[in-house]
Motif scaffolding. Structure first.
Motif, PDB file in Angstrom:
ATOM      1  N   VAL B  23       0.834  -1.203   0.000  1.00  0.00           N
ATOM      2  CA  VAL B  23       0.000   0.000   0.000  1.00  0.00           C
ATOM      3  C   VAL B  23       0.876   1.262   0.000  1.00  0.00           C
ATOM      4  O   VAL B  23       0.454   2.330  -0.451  1.00  0.00           O
ATOM      5  N   MET B  24       2.121   1.113   0.449  1.00  0.00           N
ATOM      6  CA  MET B  24       3.047   2.249   0.367  1.00  0.00           C
ATOM      7  C   MET B  24       3.354   2.586  -1.095  1.00  0.00           C
ATOM      8  O   MET B  24       3.651   3.720  -1.442  1.00  0.00           O
ATOM      9  N   LEU B  25       3.278   1.569  -1.942  1.00  0.00           N
ATOM     10  CA  LEU B  25       3.648   1.730  -3.357  1.00  0.00           C
ATOM     11  C   LEU B  25       2.437   1.951  -4.260  1.00  0.00           C
ATOM     12  O   LEU B  25       2.579   2.079  -5.473  1.00  0.00           O
ATOM     13  N   ALA B  26       1.254   1.972  -3.664  1.00  0.00           N
ATOM     14  CA  ALA B  26       0.030   1.957  -4.478  1.00  0.00           C
ATOM     15  C   ALA B  26      -0.298   3.278  -5.153  1.00  0.00           C
ATOM     16  O   ALA B  26      -1.204   3.345  -5.976  1.00  0.00           O
ATOM     17  N   ARG B  27       0.419   4.341  -4.847  1.00  0.00           N
ATOM     18  CA  ARG B  27       0.134   5.675  -5.409  1.00  0.00           C
ATOM     19  C   ARG B  27      -1.293   6.113  -5.096  1.00  0.00           C
ATOM     20  O   ARG B  27      -1.909   6.863  -5.853  1.00  0.00           O
ATOM     21  N   ASN B  28      -1.785   5.621  -3.990  1.00  0.00           N
ATOM     22  CA  ASN B  28      -3.137   5.994  -3.594  1.00  0.00           C
ATOM     23  C   ASN B  28      -3.194   6.030  -2.061  1.00  0.00           C
ATOM     24  O   ASN B  28      -3.622   5.068  -1.421  1.00  0.00           O
ATOM     25  N   PRO B  29      -2.756   7.144  -1.493  1.00  0.00           N
ATOM     26  CA  PRO B  29      -2.639   7.212  -0.041  1.00  0.00           C
ATOM     27  C   PRO B  29      -3.946   6.936   0.705  1.00  0.00           C
ATOM     28  O   PRO B  29      -3.928   6.465   1.841  1.00  0.00           O
ATOM     29  N   ALA B  30      -5.069   7.189   0.035  1.00  0.00           N
ATOM     30  CA  ALA B  30      -6.355   6.994   0.708  1.00  0.00           C
ATOM     31  C   ALA B  30      -6.579   5.533   1.094  1.00  0.00           C
ATOM     32  O   ALA B  30      -7.384   5.231   1.984  1.00  0.00           O
ATOM     33  N   GLN B  31      -5.854   4.629   0.427  1.00  0.00           N
ATOM     34  CA  GLN B  31      -6.018   3.199   0.747  1.00  0.00           C
ATOM     35  C   GLN B  31      -5.399   2.824   2.093  1.00  0.00           C
ATOM     36  O   GLN B  31      -5.711   1.772   2.643  1.00  0.00           O
ATOM     37  N   VAL B  32      -4.501   3.683   2.571  1.00  0.00           N
ATOM     38  CA  VAL B  32      -3.770   3.328   3.794  1.00  0.00           C
ATOM     39  C   VAL B  32      -4.736   3.113   4.959  1.00  0.00           C
ATOM     40  O   VAL B  32      -4.654   2.119   5.682  1.00  0.00           O
ATOM     41  N   ALA B  80       1.542   8.212   1.686  1.00  0.00           N
ATOM     42  CA  ALA B  80       1.067   6.935   2.232  1.00  0.00           C
ATOM     43  C   ALA B  80       1.843   6.581   3.501  1.00  0.00           C
ATOM     44  O   ALA B  80       1.261   6.165   4.507  1.00  0.00           O
ATOM     45  N   PHE B  81       3.145   6.785   3.452  1.00  0.00           N
ATOM     46  CA  PHE B  81       3.973   6.486   4.621  1.00  0.00           C
ATOM     47  C   PHE B  81       3.533   7.346   5.819  1.00  0.00           C
ATOM     48  O   PHE B  81       3.371   6.847   6.936  1.00  0.00           O
ATOM     49  N   ARG B  82       3.329   8.619   5.548  1.00  0.00           N
ATOM     50  CA  ARG B  82       2.946   9.526   6.651  1.00  0.00           C
ATOM     51  C   ARG B  82       1.570   9.150   7.220  1.00  0.00           C
ATOM     52  O   ARG B  82       1.352   9.226   8.416  1.00  0.00           O
ATOM     53  N   ARG B  83       0.692   8.762   6.337  1.00  0.00           N
ATOM     54  CA  ARG B  83      -0.631   8.334   6.831  1.00  0.00           C
ATOM     55  C   ARG B  83      -0.490   7.088   7.695  1.00  0.00           C
ATOM     56  O   ARG B  83      -1.175   6.945   8.714  1.00  0.00           O
ATOM     57  N   GLY B  84       0.396   6.191   7.267  1.00  0.00           N
ATOM     58  CA  GLY B  84       0.641   4.980   8.059  1.00  0.00           C
ATOM     59  C   GLY B  84       1.195   5.319   9.429  1.00  0.00           C
ATOM     60  O   GLY B  84       0.738   4.776  10.446  1.00  0.00           O
ATOM     61  N   VAL B  85       2.149   6.236   9.457  1.00  0.00           N
ATOM     62  CA  VAL B  85       2.713   6.652  10.749  1.00  0.00           C
ATOM     63  C   VAL B  85       1.603   7.263  11.613  1.00  0.00           C
ATOM     64  O   VAL B  85       1.500   7.003  12.815  1.00  0.00           O
ATOM     65  N   GLY B  86       0.769   8.066  10.953  1.00  0.00           N
ATOM     66  CA  GLY B  86      -0.355   8.687  11.673  1.00  0.00           C
ATOM     67  C   GLY B  86      -1.271   7.633  12.276  1.00  0.00           C
ATOM     68  O   GLY B  86      -1.733   7.771  13.423  1.00  0.00           O
ATOM     69  N   GLN B  87      -1.518   6.584  11.532  1.00  0.00           N
ATOM     70  CA  GLN B  87      -2.380   5.500  12.026  1.00  0.00           C
ATOM     71  C   GLN B  87      -1.737   4.800  13.226  1.00  0.00           C
ATOM     72  O   GLN B  87      -2.417   4.478  14.205  1.00  0.00           O
ATOM     73  N   LEU B  88      -0.446   4.583  13.132  1.00  0.00           N
ATOM     74  CA  LEU B  88       0.252   3.927  14.250  1.00  0.00           C
ATOM     75  C   LEU B  88       0.190   4.797  15.500  1.00  0.00           C
ATOM     76  O   LEU B  88      -0.038   4.317  16.608  1.00  0.00           O
TER      77      LEU B  88
END
Lengths: 370, 232
Positions: B23-32, B80-88
């Motif tokens: 999902v980091m590579l998906a070019r679609n941050p909303a999927q995170v 996407a990475f930043r959204r993931g960090v935000g989720q964590l």
């Protein structure tokens, strides 16, 4: 130089052939030299330009804001740059904020640097704003009209002594000034239709802008398509988003009999895509294209399709000694100048705040090694 | 933490981590958010999730270097990475950076910050603690930040040639006041030689090269070296 596009090709080739022959025993004028190389014949020596823009304001002490906003002042700077350093081609380039300013973008005019857009206050604040971008009444523009005035003055003052070239930033570039490149890049992937809509509106005005420049008598006009490079969009996406619009602009320029040049100082630029879109007479570049590993390969692949303008690196102009710059010029001349189709130049505008020493080095190298 | 994609289905941990990486590579941050919403606290350690995110970003960086990922696409990977960090962080997971602190900014006189922002993303994804001072940053702000954060590295950027003197000035002052700090520079008007001539320790031509160059200059910090100190 007369508008090349208005003359029949065989006539141009005949004139260039005669100039090339004359060039073996006598010096050509700047105009003859450029015409000859544009027709891919060898002139008396390689034509050269230091692409001296804001750097020339140092000669008469003209402040940056005056240079960027007042045609008379800018013309004084360009003329003094030409008289002082020389050049077979004078490219009129203010900065990349000219068109965006007339679309309402706030611009900062620093005392000691090039004008730049205020990205804290963009015209396109959110994706929905792309559709609010509309063509503007060209007669009411300020900076674009002033730039046209600069073209007119320069053609009048120097048009018989050197080749004068105009300039326009491509619609995607203008939009990046109004949105911020980073936000625009994301939008190009996520909302390409919205971006295209705004490009379409901007292009309507840019077409009037290039028409007005062509009417001043400039011989060539450069379209800056920076984002057709690895610093910008993927090749296919660029061709989908900006390609059709720069094609329209290029056609309009050609319709007026003016030569089309492309300026792109990005890394790994897309020569192939830009040639497909704009069919330019010349490409001014700072780095090798994405499909060439050496300048020799570049010359072999594209040397018969376009005139190559470049590509002395900006950092070398800043740190290099005159001898080092001349050596770099000689290396490029050796590879790129064969059979014409080459103009020695920096890869981008001569850095505005450094001494003009290396601008002289470029011209000297053309005389000595060209 | 487990990953109940379908009710009653046990999904191998490696597959879950692969999903996160992809999902980091998906070019679609909303999927995170969608992917993270399916994670169930308890079966996966935050370090494992972060590791998968970092692996995805590492692949994105390689693709950028090879020309297989464009800059706009890479920006979406960073998002996407930043959204993931935000989720964590939202799940109260500890995601503190483990590597050195890096102070970064665009020097005074330049407002073009996209290149710098990409480098910030790359450094964060590589585990550095990044103190981003933004754009058009005055010299003293850099000096204050180095003092406050005790960062090992200063990264400076400009996309124009006119602020190069300001960059040189910052470097000279950092040499005087923070001689142990390593300095990395980048931007359109620079090359390796120009970087050296203004006193930088390292130069990165593109964002993809930054982690390697940071490691190189910080490795020099780890052993005694002669640090050039500007005179005057």
């Amino acid at each position: 130089m007369p508008p090349l596009g208005s003359l029949p090709e065989p006539l141009l080739d005949a004139v260039a052939g005669i100039s090339s022959a004359r060039g073996r025993w006598t010096s050509l004028t700047a105009i003859e030299r450029v015409l000859t190389t544009f027709r891919h014949k060898e002139p008396d020596r390689v034509p050269a330009t230091p692409i001296l823009g804001a750097g020339a304001r140092q000669i008469k002490g003209i402040p940056f804001p005056d240079f960027a906003t007042k045609a008379e002042k800018a013309a004084d700077a360009y003329c003094s740059g030409f008289e002082f350093v020389g050049g077979d081609l004078v490219v009129l380039l203010w900065d990349l904020s000219v068109e965006a300013a007339d679309f309402g973008q706030k611009v900062i005019y620093p005392e000691n640097s090039t004008a730049m857009c205020d990205y804290n206050d963009p015209v396109v604040k959110e994706v929905g704003d792309y559709r609010k971008v509309k063509p503007i009444d060209f007669s009411q523009t300020v900076r674009m009209q002033e730039f046209v005035k600069l073209c007119r003055i320069m053609v009048k003052r120097l048009g018989l002594r050197t080749v004068i070239g105009g300039f326009v930033f491509g619609p995607l570039g203008v939009l990046s000034m109004m949105r911020g490149a980073e936000r625009l890049f994301r939008d190009c992937v996520l909302y390409p239709k919205e971006v295209r809509k705004a490009c379409e509106a901007i292009t309507r005005t840019l077409i009037e802008f290039v028409q007005a420049q062509c009417e001043t008598g400039v011989s060539a006009l450069a379209i800056d398509s920076l984002y057709a490079s690895r610093n910008g969009l993927a090749k296919q996406l660029w061709e989908e988003i900006e390609g059709p619009f720069v094609r329209e602009i290029a056609r309009e320029i050609k319709k007026n009999g003016v030569s089309v040049a492309v300026h792109n100082c990005g890394h790994d630029l897309y020569f192939d895509a830009q040639i497909r879109s704009m069919e330019p007479d010349a490409i001014s570049f700072a780095h090798l294209p994405d499909d060439c590993r050496t300048p020799k390969e570049l010359k072999e692949r594209y040397g018969d399709q376009v005139t190559l303008i470049g590509y002395i690196p900006t950092p070398l102009l800043v740190t290099g000694t005159p001898q080092e710059v001349m050596t770099a010029c000689r290396e490029q001349i050796d590879v790129l100048a064969r059979d014409g189709g080459y103009i020695l130049a920096p890869g981008c505008e001569y850095p505005p705040n450094i001494p003009l020493t290396n601008a002289f080095s470029i011209m000297k190298a053309a005389e000595k090694y060209g | 933490m487990h990953f109940p994609l379908e009710e009653g289905e046990t999904v191998a941990k490696s597959k879950i981590l692969k999903n996160i990486e992809e999902v980091m590579l998906a070019r679609n941050p909303a999927q995170v958010e969608k992917v993270f919403s399916k994670l169930d606290a308890g079966s996966l350690a935050p370090e494992e999730i972060l590791g998968a995110m970092t692996a995805g970003m590492e692949k994105a960086r390689s693709q950028l270097k090879e020309g297989k990922c464009s800059i706009p696409e890479f920006l979406l990977c960073i998002d996407a990475f930043r959204r993931g960090v935000g989720q964590l962080k939202k799940a109260n997971a500890q995601v503190a950076a483990k590597k050195d602190a890096v102070v970064i900014g665009v020097v005074e006189g330049d407002v073009h910050d996209m290149g710098k922002n990409i480098v910030v993303g790359v450094l964060e994804a590589s585990g550095y603690r990044v103190i981003d001072l933004g754009k058009d940053v005055p010299r003293d702000r850099f000096l204050e930040s180095l003092e406050e954060t005790k960062a090992s590295l200063l990264a400076l950027s400009t996309m124009m040639s006119t602020p190069l003197e300001n960059m040189r000035d910052v470097i000279e002052w950092v040499r005087r006041l923070h001689p142990g700090v390593r300095i990395l520079v980048g931007g359109a008007p620079l090359d390796e030689r120009l970087a050296r001539s203004i006193g930088a320790d390292g130069y990165a031509e593109g964002a993809a090269d930054v982690p390697g160059e940071v490691e190189r200059v910080l490795a020099r910090l780890a052993r005694p070296v002669d640090i050039p100190v500007a005179s005057g």
